[in-house]
Design a protein around this motif. Sequence first.
Motif, short mmCIF file in Angstrom:
data_model
loop_
_atom_site.label_atom_id
_atom_site.label_comp_id
_atom_site.label_asym_id
_atom_site.label_seq_id
_atom_site.Cartn_x
_atom_site.Cartn_y
_atom_site.Cartn_z
N ASP A 111 0.79 -1.11 -0.06
CA ASP A 111 0.09 0.02 -0.03
C ASP A 111 0.76 1.26 0.07
OD1 ASP A 111 -1.95 2.09 0.42
OD2 ASP A 111 -2.93 1.11 1.94
N TYR A 113 0.08 4.23 -0.12
CA TYR A 113 -0.53 5.35 0.34
C TYR A 113 -0.37 5.53 1.82
CZ TYR A 113 -2.60 5.87 -4.39
OH TYR A 113 -3.03 5.97 -5.82
N ARG A 114 0.07 4.46 2.40
CA ARG A 114 0.30 4.46 3.82
C ARG A 114 1.43 5.52 4.10
NH1 ARG A 114 2.45 -1.29 5.41
NH2 ARG A 114 3.60 -0.07 6.99
N ARG A 178 -8.71 2.90 -3.97
CA ARG A 178 -7.32 2.50 -3.41
C ARG A 178 -6.81 1.20 -3.97
NH1 ARG A 178 -5.89 4.55 1.28
NH2 ARG A 178 -3.87 3.89 2.11
N LEU A 179 -7.69 0.18 -4.29
CA LEU A 179 -7.15 -1.20 -4.87
C LEU A 179 -6.93 -0.91 -6.25
CD1 LEU A 179 -9.36 -3.61 -3.41
CD2 LEU A 179 -6.92 -3.07 -2.74
N LEU A 182 -3.66 1.11 -6.80
CA LEU A 182 -2.36 0.36 -6.29
C LEU A 182 -2.65 -1.05 -7.50
CD1 LEU A 182 -2.97 0.41 -2.33
CD2 LEU A 182 -1.15 1.67 -4.02
#
Length: 238
Positions: A111, A113-114, A178-179, A182
């Motif tokens: 991820d 975006y973490r 988000r998925l 990514l």
Amino acid sequence: MFDVWASLVLPTLGIVVAIAIPLIVLYWQRNADARRLSEQRDIEDRRVREERERSDLRLAEERELSAARLADERTSAEELRAEEAAERIQTARKVAIRNVVAELAPFIGMDLYRQDLDVHPYLVDLRIAAMALVDEYPVEHPINELVGYHQHLGMSTARAIQEDTVARERAAVDIEDRLVALGPMHRWAAQYTADMRSILVGNVTDDQMRARSREVAGTTAALYERNGWGEQPGPSIR
């Protein structure tokens, strides 16, 4: 007169004949003995020569056999060393491929975006493993381009995801967005891993690797064009 001559000469002649005949016989015997001895010597010389020739022939054959055995032993030793060297090379290549696969594992499901995630160290570790891999192959081997283009695609994909602020904002709100955002990174890692595993088990030819390199290069080129990054880098990571 004749009687007197006869009485003197004949006895003398008889004596001469009596002496000469044994001498002649003795001479003939000696000559015969000499001839027999010479013949025996000739026979013995021939026998010695023939025996020497047979001995020389046997020695030459033994030398040839010894040389042939030595050549076979050297050939066997060279073949064994070549096989051992080839085995060491294959083992080193398999280890290097497995190292690349291991470094790819964190990218599958990563991820970006973490807030606490820095992708750069992961990319550096993957690049180090990839460089170690291509070092195991000749420069002209197609795995060089395949690995190089995969490396550039991974870095470019991570850059595109992190620079897409719109997608970042949507990903912060919706898990599906988000998925989707990514997805390119996860697919790249999965495809890179699949390519390495195919090479590891020997299920890919050089031509197939070249074709796969062109596909990865095309994906990278499209990504550069879409984001206006200019010309994409070449495949080399050395």
